[in-house]
Design a protein around this motif. Structure first.
Motif, PDB file in Angstrom:
ATOM      1  N   MET A 429       0.828  -1.138   0.021  1.00 16.65           N
ATOM      2  CA  MET A 429       0.138  -0.083   0.091  1.00 16.65           C
ATOM      3  C   MET A 429       0.883   1.051   0.047  1.00 16.65           C
ATOM      4  O   MET A 429       0.637   2.196  -0.744  1.00 16.65           O
ATOM      5  CB  MET A 429      -0.960   0.089   1.129  1.00 16.65           C
ATOM      6  N   GLU A 430       2.011   0.985   0.780  1.00 20.01           N
ATOM      7  CA  GLU A 430       2.936   2.414   0.823  1.00 20.01           C
ATOM      8  C   GLU A 430       3.627   2.668  -0.585  1.00 20.01           C
ATOM      9  O   GLU A 430       3.651   3.623  -1.139  1.00 20.01           O
ATOM     10  CB  GLU A 430       3.753   2.090   1.926  1.00 20.01           C
ATOM     11  N   ARG A 431       3.833   1.409  -1.182  1.00 17.62           N
ATOM     12  CA  ARG A 431       4.574   1.650  -2.421  1.00 17.62           C
ATOM     13  C   ARG A 431       3.685   2.241  -3.410  1.00 17.62           C
ATOM     14  O   ARG A 431       4.115   2.826  -4.432  1.00 17.62           O
ATOM     15  CB  ARG A 431       5.248   0.297  -2.900  1.00 17.62           C
ATOM     16  N   LEU A 432       2.464   1.738  -3.321  1.00 23.05           N
ATOM     17  CA  LEU A 432       1.779   1.941  -4.688  1.00 23.05           C
ATOM     18  C   LEU A 432       0.573   3.021  -4.562  1.00 23.05           C
ATOM     19  O   LEU A 432       0.427   4.143  -5.458  1.00 23.05           O
ATOM     20  CB  LEU A 432       0.662   0.912  -5.145  1.00 23.05           C
ATOM     21  N   THR A 433       0.051   3.316  -3.423  1.00 19.48           N
ATOM     22  CA  THR A 433      -0.871   4.426  -3.483  1.00 19.48           C
ATOM     23  C   THR A 433      -0.467   5.637  -3.207  1.00 19.48           C
ATOM     24  O   THR A 433      -0.965   6.554  -3.335  1.00 19.48           O
ATOM     25  CB  THR A 433      -1.882   4.147  -2.125  1.00 19.48           C
ATOM     26  N   LEU A 434       1.115   6.065  -2.827  1.00 22.50           N
ATOM     27  CA  LEU A 434       1.657   6.952  -2.732  1.00 22.50           C
ATOM     28  C   LEU A 434       2.420   7.633  -4.052  1.00 22.50           C
ATOM     29  O   LEU A 434       3.220   8.519  -4.022  1.00 22.50           O
ATOM     30  CB  LEU A 434       2.649   7.119  -1.490  1.00 22.50           C
ATOM     31  N   ARG A 435       2.308   6.741  -5.229  1.00 26.46           N
ATOM     32  CA  ARG A 435       2.661   6.907  -6.430  1.00 26.46           C
ATOM     33  C   ARG A 435       2.071   8.315  -7.027  1.00 26.46           C
ATOM     34  O   ARG A 435       0.889   8.213  -7.071  1.00 26.46           O
ATOM     35  CB  ARG A 435       2.838   5.983  -7.253  1.00 26.46           C
ATOM     36  N   ARG A 436       2.715   9.087  -7.739  1.00 25.85           N
ATOM     37  CA  ARG A 436       2.081  10.162  -8.486  1.00 25.85           C
ATOM     38  C   ARG A 436       2.681  10.711  -9.625  1.00 25.85           C
ATOM     39  O   ARG A 436       3.947  10.251  -9.740  1.00 25.85           O
ATOM     40  CB  ARG A 436       2.196  11.590  -7.571  1.00 25.85           C
ATOM     41  N   ILE A 437       2.142  11.165 -10.670  1.00 28.25           N
ATOM     42  CA  ILE A 437       2.778  11.661 -11.788  1.00 28.25           C
ATOM     43  C   ILE A 437       2.602  13.147 -12.091  1.00 28.25           C
ATOM     44  O   ILE A 437       1.447  13.615 -11.831  1.00 28.25           O
ATOM     45  CB  ILE A 437       2.407  10.834 -12.964  1.00 28.25           C
ATOM     46  N   ASP A 438       3.555  13.911 -12.482  1.00 28.25           N
ATOM     47  CA  ASP A 438       3.228  15.364 -12.860  1.00 28.25           C
ATOM     48  C   ASP A 438       2.768  15.329 -14.423  1.00 28.25           C
ATOM     49  O   ASP A 438       3.405  14.977 -15.173  1.00 28.25           O
ATOM     50  CB  ASP A 438       4.659  16.252 -12.863  1.00 28.25           C
ATOM     51  N   PRO A 439       1.491  16.023 -14.780  1.00 28.20           N
ATOM     52  CA  PRO A 439       0.829  15.975 -16.074  1.00 28.20           C
ATOM     53  C   PRO A 439       1.408  17.018 -16.780  1.00 28.20           C
ATOM     54  O   PRO A 439       1.467  16.546 -18.042  1.00 28.20           O
ATOM     55  CB  PRO A 439      -0.522  16.269 -15.556  1.00 28.20           C
ATOM     56  N   VAL A 440       2.312  17.639 -16.317  1.00 29.82           N
ATOM     57  CA  VAL A 440       3.125  18.647 -17.106  1.00 29.82           C
ATOM     58  C   VAL A 440       4.265  18.150 -17.830  1.00 29.82           C
ATOM     59  O   VAL A 440       4.762  18.138 -18.942  1.00 29.82           O
ATOM     60  CB  VAL A 440       3.426  19.967 -16.303  1.00 29.82           C
ATOM     61  N   THR A 441       5.108  17.553 -17.065  1.00 34.18           N
ATOM     62  CA  THR A 441       6.499  17.081 -17.419  1.00 34.18           C
ATOM     63  C   THR A 441       6.357  15.599 -17.622  1.00 34.18           C
ATOM     64  O   THR A 441       7.504  15.196 -18.308  1.00 34.18           O
ATOM     65  CB  THR A 441       7.647  17.424 -16.271  1.00 34.18           C
ATOM     66  N   GLY A 442       5.311  15.032 -17.091  1.00 33.72           N
ATOM     67  CA  GLY A 442       5.489  13.457 -17.140  1.00 33.72           C
ATOM     68  C   GLY A 442       6.225  12.629 -16.145  1.00 33.72           C
ATOM     69  O   GLY A 442       6.484  11.528 -15.989  1.00 33.72           O
ATOM     70  N   GLU A 443       7.199  13.622 -15.270  1.00 33.10           N
ATOM     71  CA  GLU A 443       7.892  12.932 -14.333  1.00 33.10           C
ATOM     72  C   GLU A 443       7.073  12.166 -13.322  1.00 33.10           C
ATOM     73  O   GLU A 443       6.039  12.567 -12.753  1.00 33.10           O
ATOM     74  CB  GLU A 443       8.619  14.156 -13.573  1.00 33.10           C
ATOM     75  N   ARG A 444       7.677  11.194 -12.860  1.00 29.87           N
ATOM     76  CA  ARG A 444       6.934  10.392 -11.732  1.00 29.87           C
ATOM     77  C   ARG A 444       7.581  10.658 -10.335  1.00 29.87           C
ATOM     78  O   ARG A 444       8.839  10.712 -10.214  1.00 29.87           O
ATOM     79  CB  ARG A 444       7.267   8.799 -11.802  1.00 29.87           C
ATOM     80  N   TYR A 445       6.908  10.691  -9.178  1.00 24.72           N
ATOM     81  CA  TYR A 445       7.178  10.855  -7.860  1.00 24.72           C
ATOM     82  C   TYR A 445       6.500   9.917  -6.884  1.00 24.72           C
ATOM     83  O   TYR A 445       5.538   9.124  -7.180  1.00 24.72           O
ATOM     84  CB  TYR A 445       6.831  12.245  -7.516  1.00 24.72           C
ATOM     85  N   HIS A 446       7.149   9.925  -5.585  1.00 23.47           N
ATOM     86  CA  HIS A 446       6.618   9.286  -4.634  1.00 23.47           C
ATOM     87  C   HIS A 446       6.459  10.156  -3.621  1.00 23.47           C
ATOM     88  O   HIS A 446       7.577  10.573  -2.988  1.00 23.47           O
ATOM     89  CB  HIS A 446       7.451   7.895  -4.434  1.00 23.47           C
ATOM     90  N   LEU A 447       5.662   9.972  -2.801  1.00 26.59           N
ATOM     91  CA  LEU A 447       5.197  10.941  -1.716  1.00 26.59           C
ATOM     92  C   LEU A 447       6.155  10.641  -0.518  1.00 26.59           C
ATOM     93  O   LEU A 447       6.725  11.884   0.043  1.00 26.59           O
ATOM     94  CB  LEU A 447       3.752  10.950  -1.191  1.00 26.59           C
ATOM     95  N   MET A 448       6.756   9.597  -0.672  1.00 28.60           N
ATOM     96  CA  MET A 448       7.646   9.206   0.597  1.00 28.60           C
ATOM     97  C   MET A 448       9.039   8.970   0.242  1.00 28.60           C
ATOM     98  O   MET A 448      10.019   9.648   0.595  1.00 28.60           O
ATOM     99  CB  MET A 448       7.061   7.931   1.510  1.00 28.60           C
ATOM    100  N   TYR A 449       9.362   8.184  -0.946  1.00 30.78           N
ATOM    101  CA  TYR A 449      10.812   7.946  -1.281  1.00 30.78           C
ATOM    102  C   TYR A 449      11.347   9.034  -2.400  1.00 30.78           C
ATOM    103  O   TYR A 449      12.586   9.200  -2.267  1.00 30.78           O
ATOM    104  CB  TYR A 449      10.746   6.605  -2.133  1.00 30.78           C
ATOM    105  N   LYS A 450      10.433   9.746  -3.114  1.00 31.31           N
ATOM    106  CA  LYS A 450      10.664  10.893  -3.975  1.00 31.31           C
ATOM    107  C   LYS A 450       9.692  11.708  -4.004  1.00 31.31           C
ATOM    108  O   LYS A 450       9.080  11.963  -4.970  1.00 31.31           O
ATOM    109  CB  LYS A 450      11.282   9.920  -5.644  1.00 31.31           C
TER     110      LYS A 450
END
Length: 522
Positions: A429-450
């Motif tokens: 749950m921590e790995r997946l539900t905190l994943r996000r993507i920037d719709p402008v640049t396409g960059e992927r982030y993680h609210l905890m790890y990145k």
């Protein structure tokens, strides 16, 4: 391009038989006394076959050093696939003929192949097999029929010729002393028929020379009818007058006839050569015959490197977010395996608008599961490609349930290494539900790890609907509902803790691929 010239595909039954009967482990036994209980059943016959010099590294997978006895035994086991390999191995060792010559000499007319073959036979004390002496066997009905056809047509059908060879090689002198085939096989059909019977040469020599040299050389050829020795009016004239007087001019040695034979030879040899990869050597025949002989003798007295018998077919199983894709990518990068992701295959089929892709697209649009029959057709199409067969593969994303697993096995795609990646529910749950993507640049982030570098970026981040908590829970429930059945089906599977550093997990998977499967205590 003739499809027959494509690389041979090893039947999947061969490696499967070897793995199920632990043949490869028996061949890699090292040290004294032999640690394998099954191997000790061989007694003192040839314990050193398995213990003959340890292992050498092949890529990253350990493999045995080349030993003619071990190589030939492994080859015969995979060809004949006896129900109990141990008695077969004992019988094989009693023959004690693994070091005898098994040679094929090919070449165009007038290249000197018969002369080289005869010299090798005398030096190695082996039996020479030619079309002429095969059909002259007075005690064989097959030879009588072949001789009748040869007198009528000046040729022998391939099926009959191969039967003659099989009968001759079963005789004691060929078994104990070895054999040399002179000018056989001539065609691709003959080569494949010979291989189908399990007749495998250890060395293949192809003599080569310019056509102009061969035509000129053929015109001066003479044969001694008593001994079968071949002489030449320019290069090899016998000093004895008695031999000179009885020499005969062979038939069909005119310039036109030789040119026609050369044309037919060149047409056939390019299709025969691919039948003998890694055991074939081309020697120039446009040099003194003695030099050709010593090059041929040096080659046939050498040993080949052993082919690695283990081609990884790795299956990674685990819930969503367990790291299967990352581990598959690491394995593919290090061991050059083919990374086969089932979901990616389906997307590529739709994107490429293939026949299967058009059938899959409606299921994608309705967000429905693709039927197993259609999924397996796409998967079969990929696993049947030559890179998967030669290099091996790492598969993930399928099977998701017992029905898919049985369907996969029924199609012959049996993995020889299976790994279950276990990750706790909270970690996934921590790995997946905190994943996000920037719709402008396409960059992927993680609210905890990145986490995003600025509040502005964080404000515009979006979550993929598939990463929503409800969707993740649904996928995990589906996996664990079927995991018990899959673990029971893959009884030799290795279970790993996937909630670790990815490279630590990779090291565990790597050791499970390189080393033999652990024996589970009942």
């Amino acid at each position: 391009m003739d499809a027959a010239t494509a690389p041979h595909r090893i039947p999947p039954e061969m490696p499967q038989y070897g793995e199920e009967n632990h043949i490869f482990e028996l061949m890699q036994v090292t040290g004294h006394p032999c640690p394998s209980r099954r191997w000790r059943r061989l007694g003192s016959l040839h314990c050193d076959v398995g213990c003959a010099a340890g292992t050498r590294s092949w890529g990253r997978v350990a493999r045995p050093r080349s030993s003619p006895t071990r190589d030939n035994m492994l080859e015969q086991l995979l060809i004949h696939q006896p129900e109990d390999p141990i008695p077969f191995m004992i019988q094989h060792l009693h023959r004690d003929n693994d070091n005898v010559p098994r040679i094929v000499i090919l070449g165009p007319p007038a290249s000197g192949k018969t002369t080289i073959a005869m010299w090798l036979c005398k030096h190695l004390n082996s039996s020479l097999l030619t079309l002429e002496n095969l059909i002259l066997n007075e005690f064989s009905y097959t030879a009588t029929e072949a001789r009748r056809l040869y007198l009528q047509r000046k040729t022998v059908p391939s099926a009959l010729l191969v039967q003659l060879i099989q009968e001759r090689l079963a005789e004691e002198d060929c078994i104990k002393q070895g054999w040399i085939l002179d000018g056989i096989p001539e065609t691709r059909e003959q080569a494949l028929r010979i291989q189908t019977l399990g007749i495998t040469p250890r060395h293949v020599i192809v003599l080569s020379a310019p056509d102009t040299v061969l035509i000129e050389r053929n015109l001066g050829k003479r044969i001694d009818p008593q001994t079968g020795e071949i002489y030449h009016t320019t290069f090899d004239w016998p000093p004895e007058s008695e031999i000179q007087n009885r020499l005969m001019v062979p038939e069909d040695i005119s310039e036109l006839e030789t040119a026609q034979k050369l044309l037919e030879y060149h047409r056939n040899i390019i299709r025969v050569i691919p039948s003998y990869p890694k055991i074939l050597k081309v020697i120039s025949a446009d040099q003194p015959c003695v030099d050709v002989f010593y090059q041929a003798l040096t080659y046939v007295q050498s040993n080949h490197r052993t082919n690695a018998p283990f081609t990884p077919r790795v299956l990674l199983l685990g819930p969503v977010g367990s790291g299967k894709s990352l581990q598959a990518a690491l394995l593919a990068q290090k061991y050059r395996l083919v990374n086969v992701c089932c979901g990616q295959l389906l997307k590529e089929a739709v994107a490429d608008r293939t026949t299967f892709g058009e059938l899959i697209q409606p299921f994608f649009e309705k967000e429905m599961a693709v039927p197993d029959s259609l999924l397996m057709k796409v998967l079969s199409q990929r696993l049947d490609q030559q890179d998967c067969i030669q290099k091996g593969w790492v598969l993930h994303g399928v099977p998701r349930d017992l029905d898919q697993a049985h369907l996969l096995n029924s199609l012959g795609y049996n993995p020889n290494r299976v790994f279950f990646l276990n990750v706790p529910f909270d970690s996934i749950m921590e790995r997946l539900t905190l994943r996000r993507i920037d719709p402008v640049t396409g960059e992927r982030y993680h609210l905890m790890y990145k986490p995003p570098p600025t509040m502005e970026i964080q404000a515009r981040l979006l979550q993929n609907p598939k990463d929503a908590e409800e969707q993740v829970k649904l996928k995990m429930d589906l996996f664990y509902r079927n995991s018990a059945d899959l673990e029971q089906l893959y009884g030799s599977a290795i279970t790993l803790n996937g909630d670790q550093d990815p490279y630590t997990v990779f090291e565990y998977i790597e050791s499970g691929i390189i080393n033999p499967l652990p024996k589970k205590i009942p």
